[in-house]
Scaffold this active site. Structure first.
Site, mmCIF file in Angstrom:
data_model
loop_
_atom_site.group_PDB
_atom_site.id
_atom_site.type_symbol
_atom_site.label_atom_id
_atom_site.label_comp_id
_atom_site.label_asym_id
_atom_site.label_seq_id
_atom_site.Cartn_x
_atom_site.Cartn_y
_atom_site.Cartn_z
ATOM 1 N N GLU A 59 8.756 1.753 4.602
ATOM 2 C CA GLU A 59 8.616 3.101 5.272
ATOM 3 C C GLU A 59 10.091 3.027 6.221
ATOM 4 O O GLU A 59 11.079 2.714 5.833
ATOM 5 C CB GLU A 59 8.132 1.485 5.906
ATOM 6 N N LYS A 76 -0.388 4.465 9.902
ATOM 7 C CA LYS A 76 -0.748 2.713 9.956
ATOM 8 C C LYS A 76 -1.799 2.573 11.190
ATOM 9 O O LYS A 76 -1.612 2.842 11.815
ATOM 10 C CB LYS A 76 0.580 2.392 10.296
ATOM 11 N N CYS A 108 4.230 -2.380 6.264
ATOM 12 C CA CYS A 108 5.132 -3.605 7.394
ATOM 13 C C CYS A 108 3.820 -4.731 7.693
ATOM 14 O O CYS A 108 3.983 -5.486 6.694
ATOM 15 C CB CYS A 108 5.952 -2.768 8.036
#
Length: 509
Positions: A263, A323, A380
């Site tokens: 990321e 995301k 994440c």
């Protein structure tokens, strides 16, 4: 037991639970902590149960999420820890109602499962609200080196937490029995807890390839400096990952099917920034393979997307993922005007991250396999959320890749806490899992949750791995809606029944 003693025991129990998690990883203390909480709540009123639970939860969360203080400061850290601790207060109040209602007869043998159900339900509630929830610190994430972790294959984090909480309750109930001079129960109850923790050894976990293997090159490029200012060094971060990619290829580890960057490895979107495009294309061409990288899409007028791109050696984009679950107060700021009163750090987030709509999967062409491979592309903190991960596998993911950026958290346990989550997800889904971080730790994990390779923290390193591709669906994924909602519904039903029974008894003529 006096009020002061109960409060002290609750606080010590919370600290013990924190020590059960990485980096210390003293997992047996989780059961000691829950036993301490059991004893604190013995004969407690509902309000007392809330108080002791809140003290326990706050004492646990304060050291557990210390990384929040490092990243965004004192006030947000305190707010996160104490607000999270309130959920443990709700648990304490619910358990006090259940015990005082007299609805559970049979002693610790039935009380411990009820205790565990309320605990698992509390964790599920905390994973949903507020602002999409905060699942960090679930009991299951402390048990990766214990046979009970294998239960994730059957029922995910919810079942692991339930069994572990039941073992803690049995230990607490055993101690309570010994204090009352009930020797047989005092010895038998903790022994039953040990048996429950060992059942996972009977489950048929396998890490063998089913649909082939995927050859990965994983690059941890590191960042110029720690902390939030690392984001200001975006160009250098991308250059570091380019250099790491060239170093990996120069070592000639073997053919690469997919090059993996973490990321934020190219915060300047290579689709619109020619310099970034040149760096990522050079890396993909050197590896002679597509490159999975993290970037930001600033094209929306009302925010941005935290994106993963699958970049071909030709310089074209093969697939994308946005995301789904941005982190509140980190990637977007709800109630911004109110939050600003407590921390000016909120204004570092100038463009709120918008949630994506599609499952966390991409389609990767693999010439060596003469087919395409569906890869899970979790970003994440999404690794902490059950629906994101199980949804990716139910959509067809044969391997999981967790791209993360831990630079903001310094030399804290945030990254290793995240690694524990990735390990549990590997067991839960039966998938090889890779955690790729800008600064570490990065790791390669097999489908049994075992780490085969791991990098250091704040180092520039590369890994090469041949990981198993698997397409079987575990019971945890197949029954994912059951495991997501049953603990919460069951706990709510138990608590409501207990309160109703007590009210009925109170007003009975």
């Amino acid at each position: 037991m006096s009020l002061l003693l109960r409060l002290s025991l609750a606080a010590l129990g919370g600290l013990a639970l924190s020590a059960a998690f990485p980096d210390l990883g003293w997992w047996p203390l989780a059961f000691v902590a829950l036993a301490a909480l059991w004893l604190c709540l013995a004969r407690a009123s509902a309000w007392g149960g809330f108080l002791y639970g809140w003290v326990f939860g706050s004492a646990f969360m304060l050291p557990h999420v210390w990384w929040a203080n490092v990243a965004v400061g004192l006030v947000p850290w305190l707010a996160l820890a104490i607000a999270s601790g309130a959920f443990y207060g709700l648990f304490g109040a619910a358990w006090a109602h259940v015990r005082r209602s007299g609805m559970i007869r049979g002693g610790v043998w039935l009380e411990a499962p009820a205790f565990a159900l309320l605990w698992a339900g509390m964790e599920q509630l905390r994973s949903i609200v507020p602002f999409g929830g905060f699942p960090w610190g679930r009991l299951a994430f402390s048990q990766l080196d214990v046979p009970v972790a294998s239960m994730a294959w059957l029922g995910g984090a919810a079942l692991v937490s339930f069994v572990a909480a039941c073992a803690g309750g049995l230990l607490g109930g055993g101690i309570e029995a010994l204090l009352r001079k009930r020797l047989v129960t005092g010895i038998a109850a903790p022994l039953l807890g040990v048996v429950a923790l060992s059942v996972g050894m009977l489950l048929p976990l396998s890490a063998q390839p089913i649909s082939g293997t995927l050859r990965l090159g994983i690059v941890q490029g590191n960042v110029p400096n720690e902390g939030l200012d690392a984001f200001a060094q975006a160009r250098e971060v991308t250059t570091n990952h380019r250099d790491g990619s060239l170093a990996l290829v120069e070592d000639d580890p073997g053919p690469i099917d997919l090059l993996v960057w973490p990321e934020n490895s190219s915060d300047y979107d290579p689709r619109t920034d020619p310099e970034s495009a040149a760096l990522v294309t050079q890396s993909a061409q050197a590896a002679d393979a597509p490159l999975l990288l993290g970037t930001n899409d600033y094209s929306p007028e009302d925010g941005r997307y935290n994106m993963s791109l699958l970049w071909a050696p030709s310089g074209t984009v093969l697939d994308t993922y946005a995301k789904q679950r941005p982190a509140p107060f980190a990637e977007y700021i709800p109630i911004r005007d109110f939050a600003r009163r407590f921390s000016p750090e909120v204004d570092r987030v100038t463009h709120d991250v918008l949630p994506g709509d599609d499952p966390a999967v991409m389609t990767l062409p693999v010439p060596a396999l003469e087919r395409t491979v569906t890869i899970g592309t979790v970003i994440c903190f999404e690794v902490a959320y059950d629906p994101i991960v199980t949804g990716a596998v139910s959509t067809g993911a044969e391997v999981l890749i967790v791209q993360t950026n831990n630079a903001s958290f310094g030399e804290t346990a945030e990254s290793t806490q995240q690694l524990a989550m990735s390990r549990l997800r590997a067991i839960e889904t039966g998938r090889s899992t890779v955690q790729a971080s800008t600064v570490g730790v990065s790791a390669v994990i097999d489908a049994r949750g075992r780490v085969s390779q791991q990098t250091g923290l704040f180092t520039a390193e590369q890994m090469y791995a041949e990981v198993a591709l698997r397409d079987t669906i575990t019971p945890a994924v197949r029954l994912r809606l059951l495991w997501e909602w049953a603990p919460l519904i069951g706990a709510a039903g138990l608590a409501i029944a207990a309160v109703s029974r007590r009210l009925s008894n109170r007003y009975e003529w």
